[in-house]
Each structure stands twice: as C-alpha cells, then as structure tokens.
Design a protein around this motif. Structure first.
Motif, PDB file in Angstrom:
ATOM      1  N   ASN A  21     -87.870  53.110 -87.376  1.00  0.00           N
ATOM      2  CA  ASN A  21     -88.267  52.619 -88.695  1.00  0.00           C
ATOM      3  C   ASN A  21     -87.975  51.124 -88.804  1.00  0.00           C
ATOM      4  OD1 ASN A  21     -89.479  53.743 -91.085  1.00  0.00           O
ATOM      5  ND2 ASN A  21     -87.657  53.084 -92.192  1.00  0.00           N
ATOM      6  N   ASN A  26     -85.022  50.800 -95.996  1.00  0.00           N
ATOM      7  CA  ASN A  26     -84.500  51.791 -96.929  1.00  0.00           C
ATOM      8  C   ASN A  26     -85.237  53.119 -96.788  1.00  0.00           C
ATOM      9  OD1 ASN A  26     -86.940  51.625 -98.496  1.00  0.00           O
ATOM     10  ND2 ASN A  26     -86.134  49.776 -99.467  1.00  0.00           N
ATOM     11  N   SER A  27     -84.837  54.093 -97.595  1.00  0.00           N
ATOM     12  CA  SER A  27     -85.396  55.438 -97.475  1.00  0.00           C
ATOM     13  C   SER A  27     -86.863  55.487 -97.894  1.00  0.00           C
ATOM     14  CB  SER A  27     -84.582  56.418 -98.323  1.00  0.00           C
ATOM     15  OG  SER A  27     -84.616  56.043 -99.691  1.00  0.00           O
ATOM     16  N   LEU A  30     -88.871  54.701 -94.954  1.00  0.00           N
ATOM     17  CA  LEU A  30     -88.941  55.894 -94.109  1.00  0.00           C
ATOM     18  C   LEU A  30     -89.971  56.876 -94.652  1.00  0.00           C
ATOM     19  CD1 LEU A  30     -87.955  57.738 -91.832  1.00  0.00           C
ATOM     20  CD2 LEU A  30     -86.119  58.499 -93.355  1.00  0.00           C
ATOM     21  N   HIS A  57     -82.408  52.572 -90.371  1.00  0.00           N
ATOM     22  CA  HIS A  57     -82.021  53.166 -91.655  1.00  0.00           C
ATOM     23  C   HIS A  57     -80.691  52.552 -92.105  1.00  0.00           C
ATOM     24  CE1 HIS A  57     -85.016  56.031 -90.272  1.00  0.00           C
ATOM     25  NE2 HIS A  57     -84.275  56.227 -89.199  1.00  0.00           N
ATOM     26  N   MET A  59     -78.397  52.841 -94.276  1.00  0.00           N
ATOM     27  CA  MET A  59     -77.899  53.750 -95.305  1.00  0.00           C
ATOM     28  C   MET A  59     -76.537  53.360 -95.865  1.00  0.00           C
ATOM     29  SD  MET A  59     -77.158  57.010 -92.818  1.00  0.00           S
ATOM     30  CE  MET A  59     -78.887  57.089 -92.361  1.00  0.00           C
ATOM     31  N   TYR A  64     -78.966  51.386-100.998  1.00  0.00           N
ATOM     32  CA  TYR A  64     -79.706  52.434-100.282  1.00  0.00           C
ATOM     33  C   TYR A  64     -79.621  53.742-101.065  1.00  0.00           C
ATOM     34  CZ  TYR A  64     -81.641  54.997 -96.311  1.00  0.00           C
ATOM     35  OH  TYR A  64     -82.447  55.747 -95.494  1.00  0.00           O
ATOM     36  N   LEU A  69     -82.982  59.898 -99.326  1.00  0.00           N
ATOM     37  CA  LEU A  69     -83.022  60.190 -97.893  1.00  0.00           C
ATOM     38  C   LEU A  69     -82.791  61.675 -97.640  1.00  0.00           C
ATOM     39  CD1 LEU A  69     -82.991  59.366 -94.869  1.00  0.00           C
ATOM     40  CD2 LEU A  69     -80.521  58.989 -95.124  1.00  0.00           C
ATOM     41  N   PRO A  89     -78.813  55.849 -86.927  1.00  0.00           N
ATOM     42  CA  PRO A  89     -78.521  54.701 -87.806  1.00  0.00           C
ATOM     43  C   PRO A  89     -77.400  53.824 -87.258  1.00  0.00           C
ATOM     44  CG  PRO A  89     -77.447  56.645 -88.651  1.00  0.00           C
ATOM     45  CD  PRO A  89     -78.194  57.089 -87.414  1.00  0.00           C
TER      46      PRO A  89
END
Length: 229
Positions: A21, A26-27, A30, A57, A59, A64, A69, A89
């Motif tokens: 990604n 961020n999610s 994704l 990611h 996270m 985030y 997610l 990650p």
C-alpha cells in the motif's frame, strides 16, 4: 505484475498474492487499494491460500483510524474465509522512534547558496533520503525556504558530490557547533547506513525520560576495517 499478465489461472506452485500500500498511508488508502485489487485479481482468490497486504500502513500515527482498519480486515475475511490475511506494518513500529543528531562543522557560501557542512552524511547515514527521495524534517526549521529568513542547504561529510539536500530556513543564522536534529531517522535509515570511504557510523543510544543519555553502541575504525574481511 499486472492483472493482464496473469490471466485466469495462477502458475503452478503459487499459493498466495502479495501487494503493498505504498508508504505511510492510512486505512482509507487501503480501502481504495482493496477495491482495485478485488476488481482486478479477485477472480484468482479461489486459487490462493493467503493474501499479503504488505506494508504502507502507518497505524501508529495519531490520526490513523484503527477501527476502520479492523472493519476492513473483518469484512475481507468474511468475504474470503479461506484466506490467511497478512500485514507487514514494519515502518509503523519504528516511525517517530528516533532522531539523528548532527553538528554544524562549517558554513560555506557559493553563488549565494549557504551550505551548512555537517558531521553526518546523507549518503552514508541517510541514504533513503537520496534513494526515495524524500526531504527529512529538521527540528526547529522550516521545511521549505521562507523569504527573508536565514536559509541553508545541508552538506554531508563524505566525498560524494551528491551528498547534500536542501533547502531549509531557520529563525536565526546557523553557527558552527549548532546542533541539527533530523527527525524520524530510525526506520529505513539506520539499517541502510554504510561505512563508505571510512565515514563513521553515528553512535546509538537512548535519551531517557529523566534526561539521561545511555550509550548502546559506539563505532570506530575496527568496524570499518573488518567490514569487508
């Protein structure tokens, strides 16, 4: 590999698909990535055992949305219960965990460009900045030049002509001996550092919460001497 190169069936022995990604996303990035992956590669999901969503990611960033997610991953697993879902990650664990502290060794000016020569090297200590490339943040500096403020290019201490980056602006002129602190210099920096031309690695240590410095490792000539033998 692009979807048009795969066709309707995976080669024999391929049991999973692996994607990334990009970097520090961020999610919601994704989510958009998964939509495209399912659109272009979903017809292959019945032929695989695992799906690796790779890295990118961030996270651990304060903004985030981890709940989002989790909902994405649960929904993905519900759609494909036979798949093992994998995340990598890596940078999220090392993000914002350390700095590179350098010192201004000299200040030179050529054709109106002021360069602060440092006792660290972009090529040897921060190669990812040159390879990606990206411009690291300097504590207390403006990330982009500001008209009317003292502005400097940063020069590394190796012999490479490309060992520099810039420019940054400061609220006051830099002086020899000033500290230049590069933020977020642990991930993709420490692990890629080199001993090119005998340039010494920075020492590794920990600043404690009560202001003490604990030295973990100091590098010297023997590290350079034994590097290739």
């Amino acid at each position: 590999i692009t979807s048009d190169k795969i066709g309707e069936n995976l080669p024999e022995g391929i049991t999973g698909l692996h994607l990334h990604n990009l970097c520090e996303n961020n999610s919601y990035d994704l989510e958009r990535t998964l939509e495209v992956v399912e659109q272009k590669f979903g017809h292959l999901f019945g032929q695989i055992q695992w799906l690796n969503l790779g890295g990118g990611h961030l996270m651990t960033h304060k903004d985030y949305d981890t709940d989002h997610l989790v909902s994405l991953l649960k929904a993905l697993k519900a759609r494909y219960p036979h798949l093992e879902i994998i995340l990598e990650p890596g940078s999220a664990f090392a993000w914002e965990t350390g700095v590179l502290v350098s010192t201004v060794a000299d200040i030179v000016e050529n054709h109106g460009v002021k360069t602060a020569m440092l006792n660290v090297s972009f090529a040897c200590h921060m190669p990812d900045c040159l390879e990606m490339p990206y411009k690291p943040r300097i504590r207390g500096a403006y990330q982009e030049p500001v008209a009317g403020k003292p502005t400097y290019r940063m020069g590394g201490n190796s012999c490479l002509s490309g060992d520099f980056m810039g420019d940054w602006s400061f609220n006051k002129p830099l002086q020899v001996g000033d500290r230049i602190i590069f933020e977020d210099m642990i991930h993709y920096t420490l692990v890629k550092s080199t001993l090119f031309n005998g340039v010494t690695h920075p020492s590794i240590g920990l600043w404690t919460l009560d202001g003490r410095f604990e030295l973990y490792r100091r590098f010297g000539y023997e590290d350079y001497k034994s590097r290739m033998s």
